[in-house]
Design a protein around this motif. Structure first.
Motif, PDB file in Angstrom:
ATOM      1  N   GLU A  25       0.809  -1.217   0.000  1.00  0.00           N
ATOM      2  CA  GLU A  25       0.000   0.000   0.000  1.00  0.00           C
ATOM      3  C   GLU A  25       0.843   1.268   0.000  1.00  0.00           C
ATOM      4  OE1 GLU A  25      -0.511  -1.698   4.287  1.00  0.00           O
ATOM      5  OE2 GLU A  25      -0.016  -2.431   2.281  1.00  0.00           O
ATOM      6  N   PHE A  26       2.130   1.130   0.304  1.00  0.00           N
ATOM      7  CA  PHE A  26       3.015   2.291   0.281  1.00  0.00           C
ATOM      8  C   PHE A  26       4.103   2.143  -0.782  1.00  0.00           C
ATOM      9  CE2 PHE A  26       1.426   2.004   4.703  1.00  0.00           C
ATOM     10  CZ  PHE A  26       0.669   3.169   4.704  1.00  0.00           C
ATOM     11  N   GLY A  27       3.894   1.227  -1.724  1.00  0.00           N
ATOM     12  CA  GLY A  27       4.810   1.089  -2.840  1.00  0.00           C
ATOM     13  C   GLY A  27       5.805  -0.045  -2.732  1.00  0.00           C
ATOM     14  N   GLY A  28       5.717  -0.846  -1.672  1.00  0.00           N
ATOM     15  CA  GLY A  28       6.625  -1.974  -1.525  1.00  0.00           C
ATOM     16  C   GLY A  28       6.208  -3.166  -2.358  1.00  0.00           C
ATOM     17  N   GLN A  29       7.050  -4.193  -2.370  1.00  0.00           N
ATOM     18  CA  GLN A  29       6.770  -5.383  -3.160  1.00  0.00           C
ATOM     19  C   GLN A  29       5.962  -6.422  -2.397  1.00  0.00           C
ATOM     20  OE1 GLN A  29      10.387  -6.820  -5.170  1.00  0.00           O
ATOM     21  NE2 GLN A  29      11.280  -4.784  -4.895  1.00  0.00           N
ATOM     22  N   GLY A  30       5.909  -6.301  -1.078  1.00  0.00           N
ATOM     23  CA  GLY A  30       5.060  -7.178  -0.284  1.00  0.00           C
ATOM     24  C   GLY A  30       5.483  -8.630  -0.239  1.00  0.00           C
TER      25      GLY A  30
ATOM     26  N   VAL B 239       9.857   2.200   8.951  1.00  0.00           N
ATOM     27  CA  VAL B 239       8.597   1.874   8.280  1.00  0.00           C
ATOM     28  C   VAL B 239       7.708   1.035   9.190  1.00  0.00           C
ATOM     29  CG1 VAL B 239       7.566   0.572   6.375  1.00  0.00           C
ATOM     30  CG2 VAL B 239       9.513   2.088   5.945  1.00  0.00           C
ATOM     31  N   ALA B 240       8.299   0.051   9.850  1.00  0.00           N
ATOM     32  CA  ALA B 240       7.510  -0.826  10.726  1.00  0.00           C
ATOM     33  C   ALA B 240       6.883  -0.035  11.868  1.00  0.00           C
ATOM     34  CB  ALA B 240       8.391  -1.944  11.273  1.00  0.00           C
ATOM     35  N   ALA B 241       7.647   0.882  12.467  1.00  0.00           N
ATOM     36  CA  ALA B 241       7.124   1.657  13.592  1.00  0.00           C
ATOM     37  C   ALA B 241       6.005   2.596  13.158  1.00  0.00           C
ATOM     38  CB  ALA B 241       8.255   2.449  14.250  1.00  0.00           C
ATOM     39  N   LEU B 242       6.196   3.286  12.040  1.00  0.00           N
ATOM     40  CA  LEU B 242       5.172   4.219  11.573  1.00  0.00           C
ATOM     41  C   LEU B 242       3.938   3.483  11.054  1.00  0.00           C
ATOM     42  CD1 LEU B 242       7.422   6.862   9.796  1.00  0.00           C
ATOM     43  CD2 LEU B 242       6.038   7.222  11.845  1.00  0.00           C
ATOM     44  N   ALA B 243       4.143   2.347  10.398  1.00  0.00           N
ATOM     45  CA  ALA B 243       2.997   1.575   9.915  1.00  0.00           C
ATOM     46  C   ALA B 243       2.185   1.024  11.073  1.00  0.00           C
ATOM     47  CB  ALA B 243       3.473   0.437   9.012  1.00  0.00           C
ATOM     48  N   ASN B 244       2.861   0.740  12.168  1.00  0.00           N
ATOM     49  CA  ASN B 244       2.182   0.158  13.332  1.00  0.00           C
ATOM     50  C   ASN B 244       1.495   1.210  14.207  1.00  0.00           C
ATOM     51  OD1 ASN B 244       1.743  -2.175  15.287  1.00  0.00           O
ATOM     52  ND2 ASN B 244       2.928  -0.791  16.576  1.00  0.00           N
ATOM     53  N   ALA B 245       2.158   2.370  14.411  1.00  0.00           N
ATOM     54  CA  ALA B 245       1.652   3.333  15.392  1.00  0.00           C
ATOM     55  C   ALA B 245       1.396   4.730  14.843  1.00  0.00           C
ATOM     56  CB  ALA B 245       2.641   3.439  16.560  1.00  0.00           C
TER      57      ALA B 245
ATOM     58  N   GLN C 261       1.000   8.600   5.256  1.00  0.00           N
ATOM     59  CA  GLN C 261       0.958   9.102   3.884  1.00  0.00           C
ATOM     60  C   GLN C 261       2.112  10.059   3.601  1.00  0.00           C
ATOM     61  OE1 GLN C 261      -0.977   7.998   1.482  1.00  0.00           O
ATOM     62  NE2 GLN C 261      -1.959   6.575   2.932  1.00  0.00           N
ATOM     63  N   THR C 262       2.545  10.786   4.618  1.00  0.00           N
ATOM     64  CA  THR C 262       3.632  11.758   4.438  1.00  0.00           C
ATOM     65  C   THR C 262       4.986  11.084   4.284  1.00  0.00           C
ATOM     66  OG1 THR C 262       2.437  13.436   5.707  1.00  0.00           O
ATOM     67  CG2 THR C 262       4.824  13.730   5.487  1.00  0.00           C
ATOM     68  N   TYR C 263       5.237  10.074   5.092  1.00  0.00           N
ATOM     69  CA  TYR C 263       6.588   9.529   5.177  1.00  0.00           C
ATOM     70  C   TYR C 263       6.778   8.158   4.524  1.00  0.00           C
ATOM     71  CZ  TYR C 263       6.930  13.243   8.661  1.00  0.00           C
ATOM     72  OH  TYR C 263       6.897  14.454   9.291  1.00  0.00           O
ATOM     73  N   LEU C 264       5.775   7.289   4.630  1.00  0.00           N
ATOM     74  CA  LEU C 264       6.025   5.894   4.247  1.00  0.00           C
ATOM     75  C   LEU C 264       6.305   5.683   2.762  1.00  0.00           C
ATOM     76  CD1 LEU C 264       3.714   3.804   6.608  1.00  0.00           C
ATOM     77  CD2 LEU C 264       6.131   4.376   6.808  1.00  0.00           C
ATOM     78  N   PRO C 265       5.594   6.300   1.829  1.00  0.00           N
ATOM     79  CA  PRO C 265       5.934   6.037   0.422  1.00  0.00           C
ATOM     80  C   PRO C 265       7.387   6.339   0.087  1.00  0.00           C
ATOM     81  CG  PRO C 265       3.784   7.093   0.572  1.00  0.00           C
ATOM     82  CD  PRO C 265       4.392   7.147   1.950  1.00  0.00           C
ATOM     83  N   ARG C 266       7.923   7.418   0.648  1.00  0.00           N
ATOM     84  CA  ARG C 266       9.301   7.780   0.318  1.00  0.00           C
ATOM     85  C   ARG C 266      10.314   6.980   1.122  1.00  0.00           C
ATOM     86  NH1 ARG C 266       8.693  14.383  -0.358  1.00  0.00           N
ATOM     87  NH2 ARG C 266       7.688  14.294  -2.413  1.00  0.00           N
ATOM     88  N   LEU C 267       9.942   6.518   2.312  1.00  0.00           N
ATOM     89  CA  LEU C 267      10.826   5.599   3.042  1.00  0.00           C
ATOM     90  C   LEU C 267      10.845   4.237   2.360  1.00  0.00           C
ATOM     91  CD1 LEU C 267       9.911   6.428   6.754  1.00  0.00           C
ATOM     92  CD2 LEU C 267      12.181   6.653   5.723  1.00  0.00           C
ATOM     93  N   VAL C 268       9.697   3.780   1.913  1.00  0.00           N
ATOM     94  CA  VAL C 268       9.613   2.481   1.242  1.00  0.00           C
ATOM     95  C   VAL C 268      10.394   2.489  -0.065  1.00  0.00           C
ATOM     96  CG1 VAL C 268       8.021   0.929   0.029  1.00  0.00           C
ATOM     97  CG2 VAL C 268       7.448   1.754   2.324  1.00  0.00           C
ATOM     98  N   SER C 269      10.272   3.569  -0.816  1.00  0.00           N
ATOM     99  CA  SER C 269      10.983   3.643  -2.101  1.00  0.00           C
ATOM    100  C   SER C 269      12.483   3.823  -1.930  1.00  0.00           C
ATOM    101  CB  SER C 269      10.435   4.807  -2.932  1.00  0.00           C
ATOM    102  OG  SER C 269      10.812   6.056  -2.353  1.00  0.00           O
ATOM    103  N   GLY C 270      12.897   4.247  -0.720  1.00  0.00           N
ATOM    104  CA  GLY C 270      14.308   4.538  -0.490  1.00  0.00           C
ATOM    105  C   GLY C 270      14.692   5.953  -0.842  1.00  0.00           C
TER     106      GLY C 270
END
Length: 601
Positions: free
Chosen positions: A99-104, A135-141, A148-157
């Motif tokens: 959901e944030f651009g990862g491969q899952g 990513v794990a901490a923000l996705a969890n809490a 939406q602000t941080y995870l797509p760009r953290l996931v993409s690197g």
């Protein structure tokens, strides 16, 4: 200069044959995990690690990171280009949420990539490694807006992350932190304080760095009950996602370290920096533990990587270096001396290294599978069982693996003799770099106390009893097999020692808690032997079956059986000595007054 070739064949064996990952195809994220996909991923990850990252390892160690007068930090030559290749290939997003651009894909496959990266260049591996925990901490809490602000760009690197826990006056005892978070009218917090030992705290690999910081609000409760977690970006993010002004935080210094010179370990100063609460007020430690537990497994893999690359180079040297003659007569009469690999003591070091690296790889990847099953198994009971098991295994993967990995790197340095002490051969770097995984993310003594002080008794001992049942079932299934029975019998003896030690803790720990503290590290080592012994029994079973089926790669499977026997014969017997150490109790250990440890006049 040392070399590195990813252990592709052994990794494929563990993933496809031992764990049989394709058999989980009916679980989310496993649908596309065919043996062909695994083979391709392993081959390509190994190629990237060997061809791109390994040549930069000694450069990173020699050149290190540079802090400039304006507070900027530049990484060693070649790191930026390598990171761009890493990011563009998507290596950091393998197991990230789709959901944030990862491969899952399953976490266990990411563990494969982590090992190869860390083995080739552990200093480089720390940069993307910490982003996964963020990513794990923000996705969890995190809130939906934070995600939406941080995870797509953290996931993409595109951005990388850190975790900020330690302060100069406190490490493990986080209840003593002094960093403050003062509420602001706009809903943000002003973060002020200094954190130390912050891996990747400042660097030039990405435009932004997302810091996760532990701090205390005004009037927060004392101790760990007053800790909150905050997300504090290096560059503030505007409402439209563009980057705004620089936040009021900076790298005050780069730590001068024994090793890991390619990794920027920073002193971070927060001077009223703007941050936002992650999760609930005063519940920051629980939110951060999601990140810490992932990091602890990652640190175990770092140790494994150092052991593997040291072993490869030690074995190559032993095959080439000529000195002396075999005890049974010249092995190579046409040469003035035999390769040192003919000498039993050199073989002892090499066989120890082989048995440990291959056994610990199987344990790490099996643990990675439990991480996946804890979230994706079909039933609540299966998910709970996997969660119980990974909780029990985490201190083993972190603690036992890094202890044994350091032993392997030292032994492989010893194989080189005097050359192992000389920088140009690279072995002394492996030793220095392998030392830190034993310390950070909770020292191995802390891991031992986590295991013995918390995990054994948790839920009435449910996890450890399930573990014993699992081991007993594997032993029972192998005891009548001629090729496996001796290994099974020795594993049965080792797990019997662990059961006895567990019972001793139950009988003697309540009356004197120091008895648990005194024996905890020995217990962690004892359980580590049982865990790796279980992996070798399972690998031996697969190898025996493949040989019976007439597998083409006969030498590979025969080597598995020999190495399994070696671990059973030479390493499992340590379990008995460890049990006796545990039963020695704490009386003599704790008897002397503190001043008895002073300088002798």
């Amino acid at each position: 200069m040392p070399s590195y070739n990813a252990p592709v064949r052994d990794t494929r064996f563990v993933i496809n044959e031992l764990l049989d990952l394709s058999s989980y195809a009916d679980l989310p994220g496993f649908e596309a995990v065919t043996p062909e996909l695994v083979d391709t991923l392993v081959e390509e990850a190994g190629k990237f690690a060997g061809e791109v990252l390994a040549p930069l390892n000694m450069i990173g160690d020699k050149e290190g990171c540079t802090r400039h007068p304006d507070g900027r930090v530049t990484t060693p030559p070649g790191f930026r280009e390598a990171y761009n290749q890493f990011r563009e290939a998507g290596w950091g997003a393998i197991s990230m949420p789709t959901e944030f651009g990862g491969q899952g894909l399953p976490h266990v496959l990411n563990f494969v990539v982590e090992e190869f990266v860390d083995a080739a260049n552990i200093g480089f591996g720390l940069y993307p490694g910490l982003a996964m925990g963020a990513v794990a901490a923000l996705a969890n809490a995190g809130t939906q807006e934070q995600q939406q602000t941080y995870l797509p760009r953290l996931v993409s690197g595109e951005w990388l992350g850190t975790m900020n826990l330690t302060e100069a006056h406190c490490g493990t005892d986080l209840g003593l932190i002094r960093t403050k978070a003062v509420p602001q009218d706009d809903g943000s917090y002003a973060i002020s304080g200094t954190k130390i030992f912050i891996s990747s705290g400042e660097h030039d690999l990405t435009e932004n760095i997302i810091h996760l910081v532990l701090a205390k609000m005004p009037d927060a409760p004392e101790g760990t009950k007053g800790i909150s977690l905050f997300v504090v970006p290096k560059i503030l993010v505007n409402a439209d996602g563009s980057l705004g002004e620089r936040n009021t935080l900076s790298c005050g210094a780069i730590e001068e370290k024994m090793g890991l010179h390619g990794s920027a370990t920073c002193v971070m100063n927060y001077d009223g920096a703007k941050g936002w609460l992650v999760g609930q007020e005063n519940r920051g430690l629980a939110a951060m533990f999601v990140m810490m537990n992932a990091a602890r497994l990652g640190v175990g893999i770092q140790g494994l990587g150092q052991a593997e690359t040291a072993f490869q180079n030690g074995a190559n040297y032993a095959r080439e270096r000529r000195q002396g003659r075999a005890l049974t007569g010249p092995a190579d009469p046409g040469q003035p001396a035999d390769p040192i690999i003919v000498h039993p003591d050199v073989r002892r070091m090499l066989m120890n290294a082989k048995a440990l690296t291959e056994g610990l790889r199987a344990l790490a990847l099996w643990s990675g599978l439990q991480v996946d099953l804890a979230h994706k198994a079909k039933t609540a009971e299966e998910r709970q069982a996997a969660d119980d098991l990974i909780g029990l295994l985490t201190p083993i993967v972190k603690g036992y693996t890094t202890e044994k990995a350091f032993e392997v790197t030292v032994a492989m340095q010893q194989v080189y003799g005097g050359h192992g002490y000389i920088t140009e051969w690279g072995m002394e770097q492996f030793v220095r770099d392998a030392r830190i995984p034993m310390i950070y993310e909770g020292t191995n003594g802390v891991q031992a106390m986590d295991l013995c002080g918390r995990k054994l008794a948790k839920d009435g001992g449910r996890a450890i009893q399930a573990f014993f049942q699992l081991v007993d079932e594997d032993i029972a299934a192998a005891k009548d097999d001629a090729q496996l029975s001796e290994i099974a019998a020795k594993l049965a003896k080792a797990v019997g020692e662990q059961k006895a030690a567990t019972m001793w803790f139950l009988q003697n720990g309540m009356t004197n808690p120091n008895n648990v503290g005194a024996g905890a590290f020995n217990y962690l080592s004892l359980m580590g032997i049982v865990c790796v012994g279980l992996m070798w029994l399972r690998m031996a079973r697969v190898a025996a079956r493949k040989l019976a089926e007439g597998a083409e790669d006969k030498a590979f499977y025969e080597a598995k059986l020999v190495t399994a026997r070696y671990f059973a014969d030479r390493m499992m017997p340590e379990a008995g000595a460890l049990r006796h150490m545990i039963e020695g109790g704490s009386d003599a250990m704790m008897a002397l007054p503190a001043d008895a440890f002073g300088a002798v006049s």
